[in-house]
Write an enzyme that holds these catalytic residues in place. Structure first.
Site, PDB file in Angstrom:
ATOM      1  N   GLY A 230      66.732  34.190  22.093  1.00  9.29           N
ATOM      2  CA  GLY A 230      66.214  32.831  22.116  1.00  9.29           C
ATOM      3  C   GLY A 230      65.137  32.544  21.100  1.00  9.29           C
ATOM      4  CD  GLU A 271      70.178  39.544  25.238  1.00  9.45           C
ATOM      5  OE1 GLU A 271      70.858  38.546  25.504  1.00  9.45           O
ATOM      6  OE2 GLU A 271      70.183  40.584  25.923  1.00  9.45           O
ATOM      7  N   GLY A 273      69.650  37.421  17.963  1.00  8.08           N
ATOM      8  CA  GLY A 273      70.799  37.281  17.078  1.00  8.08           C
ATOM      9  C   GLY A 273      70.487  36.264  16.007  1.00  8.08           C
ATOM     10  NE  ARG A 274      69.462  30.146  17.581  1.00  7.84           N
ATOM     11  CZ  ARG A 274      70.466  29.353  17.921  1.00  7.84           C
ATOM     12  NH1 ARG A 274      71.036  28.620  16.986  1.00  7.84           N
ATOM     13  NH2 ARG A 274      70.880  29.288  19.167  1.00  7.84           N
ATOM     14  NE  ARG A 309      74.040  26.438  15.886  1.00  8.09           N
ATOM     15  CZ  ARG A 309      73.050  25.629  15.576  1.00  8.09           C
ATOM     16  NH1 ARG A 309      72.964  25.087  14.371  1.00  8.09           N
ATOM     17  NH2 ARG A 309      72.134  25.327  16.476  1.00  8.09           N
ATOM     18  CE1 TYR A 313      76.157  24.238  21.698  1.00 12.55           C
ATOM     19  CE2 TYR A 313      76.098  25.233  19.522  1.00 12.55           C
ATOM     20  CZ  TYR A 313      76.358  25.325  20.867  1.00 12.55           C
ATOM     21  OH  TYR A 313      76.817  26.508  21.379  1.00 12.55           O
ATOM     22  CB  CYS A 340      93.507  15.838  12.796  1.00 12.32           C
ATOM     23  SG  CYS A 340      94.548  15.775  11.340  1.00 12.32           S
ATOM     24  CD  GLU A 341      89.512  16.663  17.466  1.00 14.44           C
ATOM     25  OE1 GLU A 341      88.638  15.859  17.844  1.00 14.44           O
ATOM     26  OE2 GLU A 341      90.531  16.914  18.115  1.00 14.44           O
TER      27      GLU A 341
END
Length: 421
Positions: A230, A271, A273-274, A309, A313, A340-341
């Protein structure tokens, strides 16, 4: 403060050459930046005996990235069979793998306990009886529920599907002892991309308080507590970086206080990651179309299968137009892909320099949850991954997906269940 000045200075002059050799789109990662961040973490928490980072494999599951983590002495936080395979292929020992899964299947439990097992981090008290060969070392993921205000991104803990409730936590360790566990850890994960260091400090305080409660109730000692990940990164230029120095000093003080009260203290795991890889990656793509209707659109040769992302988000990723990044931003564009979104957009109503077909766009902070979250919807495939090595070499570390890959799952032995069977 998206991409570091060092990464930008080393990467941008090379991009035309890299583009000519490898072709866009591609993700490119900075070995030097990743190593520097790892060294900063180790130094920051050096005052806590037994501190260790377990890299969140889900953030960037590439063998070459994981090799860097192993060389820095880090373990691996895994939540699936393929992630455990990646770690074991690199020589990870059982104590190097934290297996943190949820809705865990019997197949996953069976696999996790092979080859000497791993640090089993159970997500629910009901899973205790489902572990086939109960390990000596056991850990539980703790969910504080209404006892903790939710991080703005991850949400309120009581709404999360993860973890053992506060009311269950003592009983969970009691049952684990009955199944033969003699070594214990405690884990939590209540934040995502948090830039307020005090939230992380309070998370450390929370797990230490829970550890004290369980130790008092059951007479056990925790070998470690895992404060989760986090740690945030500043995606937007105006955002400040996480204050690692103040955070580590205050967290270290909490562990020192625990030791003074009890004569011992658990090691601290995390932990990240980001935080480890996010700022040290970029998605490089080429403008191939422009469209002027109700809005002005710049179409690029990447789409959300390479970085979802922003679509998932509404996340901000800074964009530089190569060779024009110091020019005035006089235009407003939606930067879009070919899926196609309608939410296939890297930027919405973004102020940028004038963009023409052939211009190269550098989308910052794709080093975590970028390529890893890709998919094959609409038959759009994930791009290649490159590494900018510390010595200046640029190395292909994963090829782009191909049409053959897309159709590979049609290559199987026929299997038919007869009618009425």
């Amino acid at each position: 403060m998206p991409m570091s000045a060092s990464f930008k200075d080393r990467l941008f002059p090379r991009i035309p050459q890299i583009q000519q050799h490898f072709q866009t789109p591609f993700h490119i990662y900075d070995e030097s930046g990743i190593r520097e961040t790892g060294a900063q973490l180790v130094k920051a928490f050096s005052g806590i005996p037994g501190f260790r980072e377990f890299f969140a494999v889900k953030a960037l599951p590439n063998r070459e990235i994981l090799k860097l983590m192993k060389e820095m002495g880090f373990g691996f936080d895994c939540s699936s069979i393929p992630e455990v395979i990646l770690a074991r292929e690199l020589g990870a020992r059982p104590e190097d793998i934290m297996f943190t899964s949820n809705n865990t299947s019997q197949e996953e439990f069976d696999f996790a306990t092979q080859d000497g097992g791993c640090i089993m981090n159970l997500d629910d008290i009901s899973l205790i009886e489902k572990v086939p060969h109960f390990p000596e070392m056991i850990c539980f993921r703790y969910n504080p529920g209404p006892r903790r205000t939710g991080n703005v991104i991850i949400g309120n803990p009581e709404e999360a599907k993860y973890g053992v409730s506060h009311e269950q936590v003592v009983e969970a360790y009691r049952q684990a002892k009955e199944r033969g566990a003699t070594r214990f850890g405690l884990h939590t994960m209540v934040a995502s991309n948090e830039l307020d260091y005090t939230y992380i400090v309070e998370t450390a305080r929370m797990v230490l308080e829970v550890a004290e409660e369980v130790e008092a109730a059951l007479g056990i000692k925790f070998e470690f507590v895992n404060i989760g990940g986090g740690f945030g990164i500043p995606y937007r230029p105006e955002q400040k970086t996480l204050d690692l120095a103040r955070m580590s000093a205050e967290v270290t003080e909490l562990f020192d206080g625990f030791r003074k009260r009890h004569g011992h203290a658990p090691a601290m795991f995390m932990e990240s990651g980001r935080f480890m890889t996010g700022p040290h990656g970029a998605l490089v793509t080429t403008a191939i179309n422009s469209k002027d209707t109700y809005r002005r659109y710049i179409g690029v040769d990447a789409c959300m299968s390479a970085l979802m992302r922003p679509a998932l988000y509404g996340a901000y990723h800074h964009i530089d137009v190569l060779g024009k990044d110091r020019d005035p931003k006089t235009e407003i564009y939606d930067v879009v892909g070919s899926l196609c979104e309608n939410n296939d957009k890297f930027a919405v109503q973004r102020e940028l320099q004038p963009i023409e077909d052939g211009d190269i766009l550098v989308i910052h902070d794709s080093g975590a949850h970028g390529h890893a979250m890709g998919f094959q919807y609409n038959g759009r495939l994930r791009p290649k991954e490159l590494m900018l090595r510390a010595d200046g070499r640029v190395e292909l570390i994963r090829r782009a997906e191909t049409v053959e890959d897309y159709f590979a799952t049609y290559d199987f032995e026929p299997s038919v269940l007869p009618a009425g069977a």
